[in-house]
Design an enzyme around this catalytic site. Structure first.
Site, PDB file in Angstrom:
ATOM      1  N   LYS A   1     -52.552 -57.264 -13.504  1.00 52.81           N
ATOM      2  CA  LYS A   1     -53.847 -57.321 -14.177  1.00 52.81           C
ATOM      3  C   LYS A   1     -53.940 -58.522 -15.134  1.00 52.81           C
ATOM      4  CE  LYS A   1     -55.279 -53.957 -11.749  1.00 52.81           C
ATOM      5  NZ  LYS A   1     -54.974 -52.555 -11.801  1.00 52.81           N
TER       6      LYS A   1
HETATM    7  C1  PLP Z   1     -54.996 -51.146 -11.037  1.00 58.62           C
HETATM    8  C2  PLP Z   1     -56.128 -50.186 -10.965  1.00 58.62           C
HETATM    9  C3  PLP Z   1     -56.058 -48.895 -11.518  1.00 58.62           C
HETATM   10  C4  PLP Z   1     -54.770 -48.277 -11.970  1.00 58.62           C
HETATM   11  O1  PLP Z   1     -54.131 -48.950 -12.979  1.00 58.62           O
HETATM   12  P1  PLP Z   1     -52.664 -48.462 -13.412  1.00 58.62           P
HETATM   13  O2  PLP Z   1     -52.500 -49.080 -14.770  1.00 58.62           O
HETATM   14  O3  PLP Z   1     -51.718 -49.025 -12.400  1.00 58.62           O
HETATM   15  O4  PLP Z   1     -52.645 -46.995 -13.446  1.00 58.62           O
HETATM   16  C5  PLP Z   1     -57.197 -48.115 -11.576  1.00 58.62           C
HETATM   17  N1  PLP Z   1     -58.359 -48.555 -11.073  1.00 58.62           N
HETATM   18  C6  PLP Z   1     -58.471 -49.764 -10.486  1.00 58.62           C
HETATM   19  C7  PLP Z   1     -59.809 -50.191  -9.968  1.00 58.62           C
HETATM   20  C8  PLP Z   1     -57.354 -50.606 -10.393  1.00 58.62           C
HETATM   21  O5  PLP Z   1     -57.460 -51.785  -9.791  1.00 58.62           O
END
Ligand code: PLP
Length: 405
Positions: A188
């Site tokens: 992210k």
């Molecule tokens: C990455 C992602 C998540 C989950 O994030 P985590 O921190 O790995 O739990 C949830 N929603 C979307 C749209 C994502 O891309």
């Protein structure tokens, strides 16, 4: 040929971790306090400031944050929660874990974000919350979604996994919905390896989520290992183990200091993609909409117009062969076996989401990506797409846009 391919390997993603993050982790490791403590508290304060939210609760993932946010709204068995099929598994599964039913509303025509008109059509007496997802960092139509939520007295939990740094009509995401959940997963825009944050303007909601994130223990339990703490604790709620450690929070604090520069770099790379891919027939490029700031978590191109069936899949293979890592965001939830078996969804239920999915390719986008690498990716795409641009379906021939499920 083989050698130049090897030299040109461009991974789909690389994290932007430097000496400062390493030093910050070392400091925590040597401090004697590894789990949730002062670093997590500081990280919460700074994310709240960045997103202009009153409160922020650090959690160990966006997934656990989504779960807590839904629980904080009182979502449970018998309820319905409206969300988009065009998302990652976390958005759907957390709704199911509360005992509620996920009700999908298709995405906007020609777009990746949930269609407020489709939300309105899906609202019933059982609807308890709406979970919009700001795909790729492009904000959903929040004014319409908030208007719907207010008029039906339901909550809005924004899945902002892609949207730290996204702005909508003069406000940062994090200060718009009832609750907003960010992800600091490895890929992210801001990472702690694994991690997440829930923001809200309600103190009681923040307190409840904080308590639920640590076994439902009484507030004082947070200080029970410090000098002024006590051995006494009370389990007040059925809780979870969702807290963020100081090791991770320390990485997040360094990432926050670099955040604007990393976002600036993403914008520069996006401009380079825009320029390098301009004018290719039937190639649809992502856009920043007026009145918004796109966080550019993903750069998703789409193949439009009359194209051979499977061209998207073939192009992904060709890019792979050229040493370029790409991805697809996302395979819509209703096309997965679990959602078909558990909730009787099936192919054809959300045609817009399926159309976007079948045409989409996510290109590499991360701060350490080089401008020459973007130019290289663009030239390969241009060559491949020109080769197939002359394609015309035979007259009278109908191509069934078949899903592979
Ligand atoms: C990455 C992602 C998540 C989950 O994030 P985590 O921190 O790995 O739990 C949830 N929603 C979307 C749209 C994502 O891309």
């Amino acid at each position: 040929m083989a050698d130049s391919r090897l030299k040109r390997r461009i991974p789909y993603h690389l994290p932007s971790i430097g000496a400062d993050e390493v030093a910050a982790v070392k400091e925590v490791l040597r401090s004697g306090w590894l789990t949730t403590g002062s670093k997590a508290a500081q990280f919460e304060k700074e994310v709240a400031a960045l997103t202009m939210a009153k409160y922020a609760v650090a959690v160990n993932s966006c997934t656990s944050g989504l779960h807590l946010a839904l629980l904080a709204l009182g979502v449970g068995p018998g309820d319905e929660v409206i969300t988009t099929p065009y998302t990652f598994s976390a958005t759907g599964e957390t709704i199911v874990h509360t005992g509620a039913r996920p009700v999908f509303a298709d995405v906007e025509r020609g777009g990746f974000n949930i269609d407020p008109g489709k939300i309105a059509a899906a609202i019933t007496a059982k609807t308890k919350a709406i979970v919009p997802v700001h795909m790729a960092g492009d904000p959903c139509n929040m004014s319409e979604i908030m208007r719907l939520a207010r008029s039906h007295r339901i909550g809005v939990v924004e899945d902002a996994a892609h949207a730290i740094g996204t702005w909508y009509e003069g406000r940062p995401v994090g200060s718009i919905g009832t609750l907003t959940v960010f992800s600091f997963y490895a890929t992210k825009n801001l990472t702690t390896g694994e991690g997440g944050m829930v923001t809200t303007d309600s103190e009681t909601t923040a307190d409840l989520m904080r308590q639920l994130s640590l076994h439902g223990l009484s507030r004082d339990a947070w200080t029970r290992y410090s000098a002024k703490g006590s051995w006494r604790y009370e389990i007040c709620e059925l809780g979870y183990k969702y807290n963020l450690s100081d090791i991770q929070a320390a990485i997040g604090l360094v990432q926050l200091r670099k955040f604007e520069a990393m976002q600036e770099r993403r914008r520069r790379l996006v401009e380079a993609y825009h320029e390098g891919l301009a004018g290719i027939p039937d190639l649809i490029l992502p856009e920043e909409r007026p009145g918004t700031r796109h966080a550019w978590h993903l750069y998703i191109i789409r193949l439009g117009g009359e194209r051979p069936p499977n061209q998207r899949d073939d192009l992904i293979e060709e890019l792979k062969d050229a040493g370029i890592g790409v991805s697809v965001h996302f395979i819509p939830l209703h096309l997965h076996r679990y959602y078909q078996q558990a909730f009787s969804y099936g192919p054809g239920d959300f045609p817009e989401a399926e159309r976007q999915y079948r045409s989409a390719i996510s290109l590499p986008l991360y701060p350490t990506l080089k401008l020459e690498e973007v130019a290289h990716i663009c030239s390969i795409l241009r060559r491949q797409l020109h080769r197939t641009a002359r394609y015309r379906p035979k007259r009278g021939m109908v191509y069934h846009d078949q899903a592979h499920f």
